[in-house]
Structures are given as structure tokens and as C-alpha cells.
Design a protein around this motif. Structure first.
Motif, PDB file in Angstrom:
ATOM      1  N   ASN A  37      20.718  -8.604 -32.366  1.00 43.41           N
ATOM      2  CA  ASN A  37      20.842  -9.962 -31.814  1.00 43.41           C
ATOM      3  C   ASN A  37      20.177 -10.213 -30.410  1.00 43.41           C
ATOM      4  OD1 ASN A  37      22.144  -8.578 -30.008  1.00 43.41           O
ATOM      5  ND2 ASN A  37      24.340  -8.897 -30.718  1.00 43.41           N
ATOM      6  N   ALA A  38      20.653 -11.528 -30.153  1.00 45.41           N
ATOM      7  CA  ALA A  38      20.216 -11.767 -28.695  1.00 45.41           C
ATOM      8  C   ALA A  38      20.331 -10.730 -27.492  1.00 45.41           C
ATOM      9  CB  ALA A  38      20.936 -13.237 -28.135  1.00 45.41           C
ATOM     10  N   GLN A  39      21.258 -10.106 -27.584  1.00 43.94           N
ATOM     11  CA  GLN A  39      21.426  -9.103 -26.631  1.00 43.94           C
ATOM     12  C   GLN A  39      20.720  -7.760 -26.931  1.00 43.94           C
ATOM     13  OE1 GLN A  39      24.220 -10.828 -27.940  1.00 43.94           O
ATOM     14  NE2 GLN A  39      23.786 -12.273 -26.155  1.00 43.94           N
ATOM     15  N   ASN A  40      20.008  -7.851 -28.076  1.00 41.81           N
ATOM     16  CA  ASN A  40      19.071  -6.616 -28.836  1.00 41.81           C
ATOM     17  C   ASN A  40      20.051  -5.395 -29.071  1.00 41.81           C
ATOM     18  OD1 ASN A  40      16.642  -5.616 -29.175  1.00 41.81           O
ATOM     19  ND2 ASN A  40      16.563  -4.304 -27.439  1.00 41.81           N
ATOM     20  N   GLN A  62      18.639  -6.629 -38.009  1.00 36.96           N
ATOM     21  CA  GLN A  62      17.928  -7.138 -36.947  1.00 36.96           C
ATOM     22  C   GLN A  62      18.685  -7.051 -35.789  1.00 36.96           C
ATOM     23  OE1 GLN A  62      14.582  -7.598 -37.171  1.00 36.96           O
ATOM     24  NE2 GLN A  62      14.823  -7.254 -39.585  1.00 36.96           N
ATOM     25  N   GLU A  79      29.076  -1.855 -33.114  1.00 36.34           N
ATOM     26  CA  GLU A  79      27.961  -1.901 -32.896  1.00 36.34           C
ATOM     27  C   GLU A  79      27.299  -0.830 -34.094  1.00 36.34           C
ATOM     28  OE1 GLU A  79      24.597  -0.069 -29.793  1.00 36.34           O
ATOM     29  OE2 GLU A  79      26.547  -0.068 -29.132  1.00 36.34           O
ATOM     30  N   ARG A 117      24.207  -5.918 -39.550  1.00 36.52           N
ATOM     31  CA  ARG A 117      22.716  -6.707 -39.304  1.00 36.52           C
ATOM     32  C   ARG A 117      21.798  -5.942 -38.940  1.00 36.52           C
ATOM     33  NH1 ARG A 117      27.228  -9.237 -39.587  1.00 36.52           N
ATOM     34  NH2 ARG A 117      27.578 -11.489 -38.561  1.00 36.52           N
TER      35      ARG A 117
END
Length: 963
Positions: free
Chosen positions: A113-116, A111, A202, A109
Motif C-alpha cells: 500500500n501507500a505505506q509500503n 501489492q 499485516e 493484498r
């Protein structure tokens, strides 16, 4: 896994020597390659403990399509060790399973995610064969969150009729980086199985495994997903048998965003809107796997080329033509190595990609070589002569690996030197073929050999080849990526290639090279090249030979920079070497002779009253030379009268040997200093560069003392004629010298003149820099001179100059220009600016993570910045270690760079305390720390012994007229 032939240490090393010897002898190694190429099919390779083969500390090893070598200082017993009760606590894989193929799908990904967090997800199927019945699967996995599948972390399937036992328990063993799968029944020997795993990881910016690189283009932030697997980070991308001998075929599929391109080792097999699959790879090691997702552009060879060659980089870099030089040189260098190895390049394509963030210089992934931008991109309008050479040699190094390293692979990391030393040596041959006017075959002496002799002269050095049992943990492996492995490996192979003649006769498997094939002068030699080579690869260090030219008596001993240091590493040969001696007598080169014992007398080296002798012609041998005082005086007289009668490399060698012999208390320090007196008549690069490197040690020791003034005055006196010489041949600095090394020496002339206070030089550099500040869009400073001009002007200036350079650094679109500015920013004499610069290294928005350790070392190179850098790393060590200490090839240089000025008891105690305060937190820098302690102790003793004498000599020389 490729079907392996079995190659002993003797054969592997002899083959390497054959390959670097002469064109006629390369065929033997090529035969081995050809055999492995033809056997490149999935089958077994034993990984049992090596069998004893000789009494000279060598052990048998397995070719892993093919394995090149394995060595040990003590033969291992020919027994199979019992399986421990908890094998997941060991760092080496058991011998029970062999991977055959992987089918890996990854989705990075680009970009957060919601957790940056940037993440990637994927799944993998590995097909493996059970070679020895077991109820346990160990497979490497690190920093992955394995998705639970049917209540477990994995799913096992039997193939070809095999019945898979059910899974009893799975867990991640963090210290040894395993996914452990315990079974309710045994896997059957001879059966094949498939292990399926799902995972999320990650996509961090840690420069290892599958990671992300960020950059800005046209004001827009871009993210690249890329890899660096060597040596032990493939396990961070997906579960795998992550050892070099565990070769397999890889089927890779990458899911990626629209508008991006996915690359991997092989050709892409088909592409949809968001998914690219690739053809199966050759059988290869996990550390060579690579994949990249980016929106980069490329230039490449025309359709229909036998091998597709493409250079990938940021769109702007490609548009500006920064990849053109690499594309122009890759084809010829590939062709050179095809001829050199006598085997065709084994893949359909060669992609080479320049990454904004990359920890090493480059990585030899098979078919997809990854580079720092500075190692692949070149812009003739901005990049220097040195930048161009770096691109050529790095490309040559990585392409050499396509055969030696990728097709033929060492079984374990303890013999990494065979891989990297060989590639380093032949990179100069490939670069010479691509740029024959550059004198690359001689420049290896300056670029590799002189520097590594300083490291190998320490009691804390290590042999080229280690015991396999001594290299287990990832940090053990990372420490091997040092100058001994690369540069000494290259130096020893270069030396050995010099004494192997084209008359070598050997069987197709290179089983042994007999002494009569090595030497044609009737000198009694050991029974084989193996015996000669073992002396150089199985014991650390190198010898100094002392020649008494009155009698020809020649002796050898282990050379140590600090003769009082304790060598506690045992040697199988008691620190004796078989030494090929080449020599010149009063301008005439003589036949090679061999020193095979502690001492011998060679009548032909006894001199007449007017003769002089210099040994180790063109520094072909990896040793230092000392003479009786009368011959030293004759050599110094020859240098002062007709220095051109001594070859250029040997003029450099005389300087380097004398300075290092003086540091080792073998000759007087004033003798070493006297070897620089002829430099006011010297205009060639190698002597000047060698003198500069050696005098730099004096500056490190004395630039905070009263010695500094007279020393600076002496340098000014010696370099002023060189400065005027280049002023003349460049028409007052308006032209570039034609010769490659003259361009380098022009840099020496300006750098040394400005740093020693030649007013005309400082006026010149300040003027050029001011003109650039006035018109930032029009930098008229010659690319060759920018690094030294920037440094000189920033040192002479203040905050205005520094802030201007910082702005240009942040806006630089050409990596080599950014590197020059990054270094120059460390030259300021303002402590507050240096402290601010140090703080910037903690912020990846200011300094890229790949550049942080370099920046700290640059600052420590400034006498004002050194104590600031030392305080900085001590106060921030926990952060620095956690961010850079795992897997960074440059991490070991941080401690040695920051402490290289240490020369007092107080500094030594500080370093000891630093070691005590941070136990267990040195990782790949542990060896560097021990070397720094040893250097500091040696520096203390040397300064105490020599300070007064050095002060008096410089004072005397600067008060006398130029000779």
C-alpha cells in the motif's frame, strides 16, 4: 466441536503402542478412530480440570474428536477452579464457551500500500455455545487491528431465540493475546451466539500466521499469501478460540487477485473472478487451518480418482517435473496409512504445496499440507539421494498426521510428543513401504535415535510428557517442538512396539494391556503396558545398563553425559526404568529379558571363556550398554577379526555407546577410540557414520589445539581404504553405487578423505569444481557428492571460488541445490568472506528469512567462523530475537549451534554474561541456552581430563603401521 469420548492417559498411550506394535494390534486403535469419525458432529467437549484416574501420575483427559492424551506428574484435585477476577491475564481460555463454527472471509493484498506495507483485511463470524453462564467473551487475537463496528470492536448476536447482551467494553489484551469483550449482561448456559469482527492485519514476511512469501520467476517478483498456524498463530489471521481442543467447522472465503488460485483445507465450492469459497471443513483445530493465494501450477491425479491428489509449486518447478516424485509416492503412502489405521482417508482431496519461504520442514494442515520446497520437490538431475529420502519421509510424516493429529488430537500441547513422536516413527514405516530397498526401518537409528540420546543425556532435558500447568505461554509451547518430542518420542514408540507381540488381546477401547500379553516367557512384568510406558514418558532421560558377563549381574542407572551435573527435576520413579533387554551371544540372538529393578542377575548372560555378548540388538531399546572389561576386549577382538559377525547396527551401537560412556567417565576414552580401529576394514554406512558423528566431538574440542594434527592423521589412515574402495566400485568415480546406504557412505569416503588431507581426494574435488566454474551451465558433479565437493573446493580456494558459488546460489531454481551451496559457502577459510556472509543474513534480499539461522549455524561449524558467529549474534541479538525468536521452530538451534565448540572457562563466562545481558529475550531458545551452559561445563571437564591421553593415543596410532 466434535462429540468426544473420554480417553484416559493409560488408554491413549496404550492405543498408540498398539498402533505401532504389529498389524494385528492396529485394529484396536482403528476402533477408536472409527468411533470418533462416526461421532464427528458439533457438540460439546468438557475442558474442566482433569479427574484423577490412577496413582501412577496419570490423569483423565477429554478426547477432542478424539483427544489422545494428557499427563501430569502430580494428580490434580477433582475440583473446578474458581474464575479469577481478571481471567484475561491467564494464558488459557476459560471453560465457559465452546466454538461451533467459523465463517471467515480474508482478502490478502499482494501489492504494497501507500505505506509500503502488505496487508490483509477480513471479517469473521464465530458461532459458539455458552456452557457456563458468563458476562465475558475471551477470544484470541494477535497483531490485528480490529475495525470499530457500531462504536465497538465486535458485534454479538443471539441465535435460536437467544437474546444477546450489549457490549460494555472491548479491548486487546496484548500480553495474553486476547480480544476481551465485557458484556452488560450474562450469556445464558445452553444458548448459542454469533460474534462478528472486522479486522486488518499485516501480511508480513515473519513466517507465522497469515504471511507472505516472495520469489522471482523469469525476472518478475511474485508474492504468495500463505499460512503457518501451528502452534498459536491462527490468532494472527482472525480472532479465534486458538487452542487445540477448541475444534470447530470452518467456512472459508478468500478474495484474491485475478490470475491467482486460492487453496484451503477443503475443496473449493465455487469461484468468481476474485473470490473463492470452500466447502465446510471437518471439525478440526485452529492450528490446522490453511489457505494459500498464488499463481502456482500443479500436477495431480486423473479425474475420477477416489482422492484428488495435487502437488503445487512455482510454475517453473512444476514444468521441470520437480513435483513428479511427490505425486508418485503420495498415493501409495496414503494407501499404506489407510491400511495401517484400518480407516479410509477422511477427506476428498490431498493438496500439497511447496513454498519458497517456510519456517518448518512441513505442516500437516488437513487437506492442504504446506512444505519447504526441499521437503516436497525433487529433480533427479540435481537432487541427491538424501534429498529424495527427505521428500519421502516428510511426506510420510505429514500424511500420518491426517489421522493421528488431525482426526485424533491431543487436548493440549503438553502431550505434543504423542502427535509428533508417533508421526516421526510411522513416517519410516510409510517411507519403507514406498521405497522398500532403502532400509528405512534401520535408518531411523541414525536419523533420530543416536542424535537425541545426546540431548536426553543432559540434566537440562525434559520428559516426553509435561504437566499441563507447566505449558502455558506460546514460548512454552514452541520449546516443545524439539528433538525430545520428535525423535525420542519415535524411539520410545519403536522400542515399545518391539515388545508387543501379535498375540496381544484387548477390548475395543484399548482399556488396558495385561502383562501376559506383553511377554510370553514367564517373566514377571508390571501389571500393564501403562506402567511400563510411564517410566519412559513421565521422567526425562534414559538408563545405562551394565552387564557383568562373568556372573550375569545387570544394573541400571540414569545416564548423564556429565555425571557431575545436578539433576534438579524430580522423577516420579526415581530414575528407574522397566527395560526390555535383547542380546546376542557369540552370534546367536537370545530371548528378550526384562530388567525391572535397579539390579538383577541373569544366569543366561554369563559367558564362557571364548564367548562374547552384545546387548540391545539393533538398538531396539532406548538405553546404553556397558560391559565388564573382559567382554569389551572380546568385542573389540571380534571387530578386528570378523566384524561382520556383529550386526551392522550393533557395530554402530558399540561405537556410539563407547564414546558416550567415555564422555560420562564410565569407561576410558581410549576404549572408545579403540572401537574405531576396525574401520579400515569396514565398508558399511552405519558404523562409519556413527564414528564420524562421534569423532566430530573430538574435532570440536581439539581442532584449535595440538591434538588436531595427530587426530587428522589417524582419520586419514583409517579412511584411505574406504576412499579406494569406492574409487574401485564406482569405476574411478564415474558410476553411482546401487545400494541406498552405499551412496551415503561414498559421501563419507570423500568428505572424510578430503578433510583429513588425502591428496587424491582434494585434487579430485578441486578439479571437478574448476570444471564447473569453467562451464557453469554444465555441472557434471554427481548430485550425491555436490555438498561435500562444493565445501572441499571452497575451503581450498579463495574469493574467486566463493563468489562463483554465491552467484550459483542466488540463481539456483532448485531449492535442494541452493541448500547445498548455502552450506558450502560457510566452508571458506577466509574470515572476511565469512563476516560478509554473516552480514548477508540480516538482509532478506540476500538470505531468505527461513534460512538465516541455518546459515549462522553453518558458519559456526567452521572453526574459523565460530568466533565470528558468536561475536555476530551477541552484537545483533536484539535484531535476531525480534525477527526470529517468536514462533520459529529453528530458533533454539541457533544458540546450541554457535556454542557447541565451547570448552573453556572464558567461553563459559561469556555465555553466562550473554544470558545476563539478554534476560527475557530468549523465547523458544531458553531451554537451548541452559543446555549450552551445561554442555560447556561438561566440555571443560572432559577436555581437562582427556586431552593428554587423547593426544598420546592418536600419536601412537599414527606412528604404527595399519593393522
Amino acid at each position: 466441536m466434535g462429540k468426544g469420548i473420554y480417553i484416559s492417559k493409560a488408554v491413549a498411550v496404550a492405543c498408540v503402542v498398539l498402533a505401532v506394535g504389529a498389524v494385528a494390534t492396529i485394529i484396536a486403535l482403528s476402533v477408536v478412530y472409527s468411533q470418533e469419525k462416526s461421532k464427528n458432529e458439533v457438540t460439546s467437549v468438557s475442558t474442566d480440570s482433569p479427574d484423577v484416574t490412577t496413582a501412577t501420575a496419570t490423569t483423565a483427559t477429554t478426547a477432542t474428536t478424539a483427544t489422545a492424551s494428557n499427563s501430569s506428574s502430580t494428580p490434580l484435585p477433582p475440583t473446578t477452579p474458581s474464575i479469577p477476577s481478571e481471567p484475561w491475564k491467564l494464558y488459557r481460555l476459560p471453560i465457559s464457551l465452546t466454538p461451533i463454527s467459523y465463517n471467515v472471509t480474508l482478502w490478502p493484498r499482494l501489492q504494497p500500500n501507500a505505506q509500503n506495507l502488505f496487508i490483509f483485511s477480513g471479517h469473521s463470524k464465530v458461532v459458539f455455545r455458552c456452557d457456563k453462564e458468563t458476562d465475558l467473551i475471551l477470544i484470541h487475537s494477535n497483531k490485528l487491528n480490529l475495525t470499530i463496528f457500531d462504536g465497538y470492536h465486535a458485534k454479538l448476536t443471539g441465535l435460536s431465540g437467544a437474546v444477546a447482551p450489549t457490549l460494555r467494553k472491548t479491548w486487546l489484551e496484548v500480553p495474553t493475546q486476547y480480544l476481551v469483550v465485557q458484556l452488560n449482561g450474562p450469556l445464558k448456559a445452553g444458548s448459542t451466539y454469533e460474534l462478528f469482527t472486522e479486522f486488518v492485519g499485516e501480511l508480513a514476511d515473519d513466517l507465522g500466521g497469515f504471511y507472505r512469501s516472495e520469489y522471482f520467476e523469469d525476472g518478475v517478483k511474485k508474492v504468495v499469501a500463505t499460512t503457518q498456524m501451528q502452534p498459536t498463530d491462527a490468532r494472527k489471521a482472525f480472532p479465534c478460540f486458538d487452542e487445540p481442543a477448541m475444534k470447530a467447522v470452518f467456512h472459508v472465503t478468500i478474495i484474491h487477485p485475478l490470475g491467482t488460485i486460492a487453496l484451503s483445507n477443503s475443496m473449493n465450492h465455487g469461484q468468481t473472478l476474485t473470490q473463492t469459497s470452500f466447502e465446510p471443513t471437518e471439525i478440526m483445530s485452529t492450528y490446522l487451518l490453511a489457505f494459500v493465494v498464488s499463481d502456482f501450477g500443479y500436477i495431480g491425479t486423473k479425474p475420477g480418482a477416489e482422492v484428488l491428489i495435487r502437488i503445487w509449486a512455482r510454475q517453473q518447478a512444476i514444468t521441470e517435473g520437480q513435483g513428479d516424485y511427490a505425486l508418485n509416492k503420495t498415493g501409495p503412502i496414503l494407501k499404506f496409512f489407510e491400511d495401517y489405521y484400518n480407516i479410509s482417508y477422511p477427506l476428498k482431496k490431498s493438496d500439497q504445496i511447496a513454498l519458497p519461504d517456510f519456517s518448518a520442514g512441513a505442516m500437516e494442515n488437513w487437506g492442504l499440507i504446506t512444505y519447504r520446497e526441499t521437503a516436497l520437490l525433487y529433480n533427479p538431475e540435481v537432487s541427491s539421494n538424501g534429498d529424495k529420502e527427505w521428500v519421502a519421509t516428510v511426506i510420510s510424516h505429514e500424511l500420518a498426521h491426517m489421522w493421528f493429529g488431525n482426526l485424533v488430537t491431543t487436548r493440549w500441547w503438553n502431550d505434543l510428543w504423542l502427535n509428533e513422536g508417533f508421526a516421526t516413527y510411522v513416517s519410516y514405516l510409510g517411507a519403507h513401504d514406498a521405497e522398500p530397498e532403502w532400509n528405512m526401518k534401520d535408518l531411523i537409528v541414525l536419523n533420530e535415535i543416536i542424535g537425541v540420546m545426546g540431548v536426553d543425556a543432559l540434566a537440562s532435558s525434559h520428559p516426553l510428557s509435561s504437566k499441563e500447568a507447566d505449558i502455558q505461554k506460546p514460548e512454552d509451547i514452541s520449546q516443545l517442538f524439539d528433538s525430545i518430542t520428535y525423535s525420542k518420542g519415535a524411539a520410545v514408540l519403536r522400542m515399545l512396539s518391539e515388545f508387543i507381540t501379535e498375540s496381544v488381546s484387548t477390548n475395543p477401547n484399548c482399556e488396558i494391556l495385561r502383562s501376559q500379553a506383553v511377554n510370553e516367557e514367564g517373566i514377571k512384568l508390571p501389571s500393564s503396558v501403562e506402567h511400563i510406558m510411564n517410566r519412559w514418558i513421565l521422567q526425562m532421560g534414559f538408563p545405562v545398563i551394565t552387564i557383568d558377563t562373568k556372573t550375569g549381574k545387570t544394573t541400571q542407572k540414569h545416564f548423564l553425559l556429565d555425571p557431575d551435573s545436578v539433576v534438579d527435576r524430580p522423577s516420579p520413579f526415581n530414575y528407574e526404568w522397566f527395560i526390555p533387554i535383547t542380546w546376542i551371544k557369540t552370534g546367536v540372538e537370545k530371548n528378550q529379558i526384562w530388567l525391572l529393578e535397579k539390579e538383577a542377575t541373569f544366569g543366561e548372560m554369563a559367558l564362557g571363556a571364548s564367548d562374547w555378548l552384545v546387548a540391545n540388538v539393533k538398538m531396539r531399546g532406548f538405553y546404553r550398554v556397558n560391559y565388564d572389561s573382559e567382554n569389551w576386549d572380546r568385542l573389540l577382538n571380534q571387530l578386528s577379526t570378523q566384524h561382520q559377525n556383529i550386526p551392522e547396527i550393533n557395530r554402530a551401537q558399540i561405537i556410539d555407546d563407547a564414546f558416550n560412556l567415555a564422555r560420562a567417565k564410565i569407561v576410558n576414552t581410549t576404549l572408545a577410540l579403540r572401537t574405531t580401529k576396525f574401520l579400515n576394514k569396514e565398508v558399511e554406512y552405519m558404523p562409519w557414520q556413527t564414528a564420524s558423528l562421534n569423532l566430530d566431538y573430538f574435532f570440536l574440542m581439539f581442532d584449535r589445539s595440538e591434538v588436531y594434527g595427530p587426530m587428522q592423521a589417524y582419520i586419514k589412515k583409517q579412511v584411505t581404504p574406504l576412499f579406494k574402495y569406492f574409487e574401485g566400485i564406482t569405476a574411478n568415480w564415474t558410476k553411482i553405487p546401487e545400494n541406498h546406504t552405499d551412496q551415503y557412505n561414498q559421501v563419507n569416503a570423500i568428505s572424510l578423505a578430503c578433510s583429513s588431507g588425502v591428496k587424491a581426494c582434494n585434487d579430485l574435488t578441486t578439479k571437478w569444481f574448476k570444471e564447473w566454474m569453467t562451464n557453469p551451465a554444465n555441472n557434471k558433479i554427481s548430485p550425491n557428492l555436490r555438498s561435500t565437493v562444493y565445501c572441499s573446493a571452497i575451503a581450498a580456494g579463495g574469493a574467486e571460488e566463493w563468489d562463483f558459488a554465491w552467484g550459483m546460489y542466488k540463481n539456483a531454481t532448485i531449492a535442494s541445490e541452493a541448500d547445498k551451496l548455502m552450506h558450502a559457502l560457510s566452508c571458506t577459510k577466509q574470515p572476511w568472506l565469512l563476516n560478509r556472509y554473516l552480514e548477508y543474513t540480516l538482509d532478506t534480499k540476500m538470505i531468505r528469512k527461513q534460512d538465516a539461522t541455518f546459515t549462522i549455524v553453518y558458519i559456526a561449524g567452521n572453526p574459523i567462523g565460530q568466533p565470528l558467529a558468536w561475536d555476530f549474534i551477541r552484537s545483533r541479538w536484539n535484531y535476531i530475537f525480534n525477527n526470529y525468536g517468536s514462533g520459529s521452530f529453528n530458533f533454539g538451534r541457533l544458540i546450541s549451534g554457535v556454542t557447541k565448540r565451547f570448552s573453556t572457562e572464558f567461553e563459559y563466562k561469556q555465555l553466562l554474561q550473554f544470558k545476563e545481558d539478554n534476560k527475557g529475550q530468549f523465547g523458544s531458545a531458553a531451554t537451548s541456552l541452559e543446555q549450552s551452559l551445561e554442555r560447556t561445563k561438561a566440555n571443560m571437564n572432559w577436555v581437562a581430563m582427556n586431552k593428554q591421553e587423547v593426544l598420546e593415543w592418536f600419536t601412537s596410532e599414527t606412528s604404527s603401521p595399519a593393522s
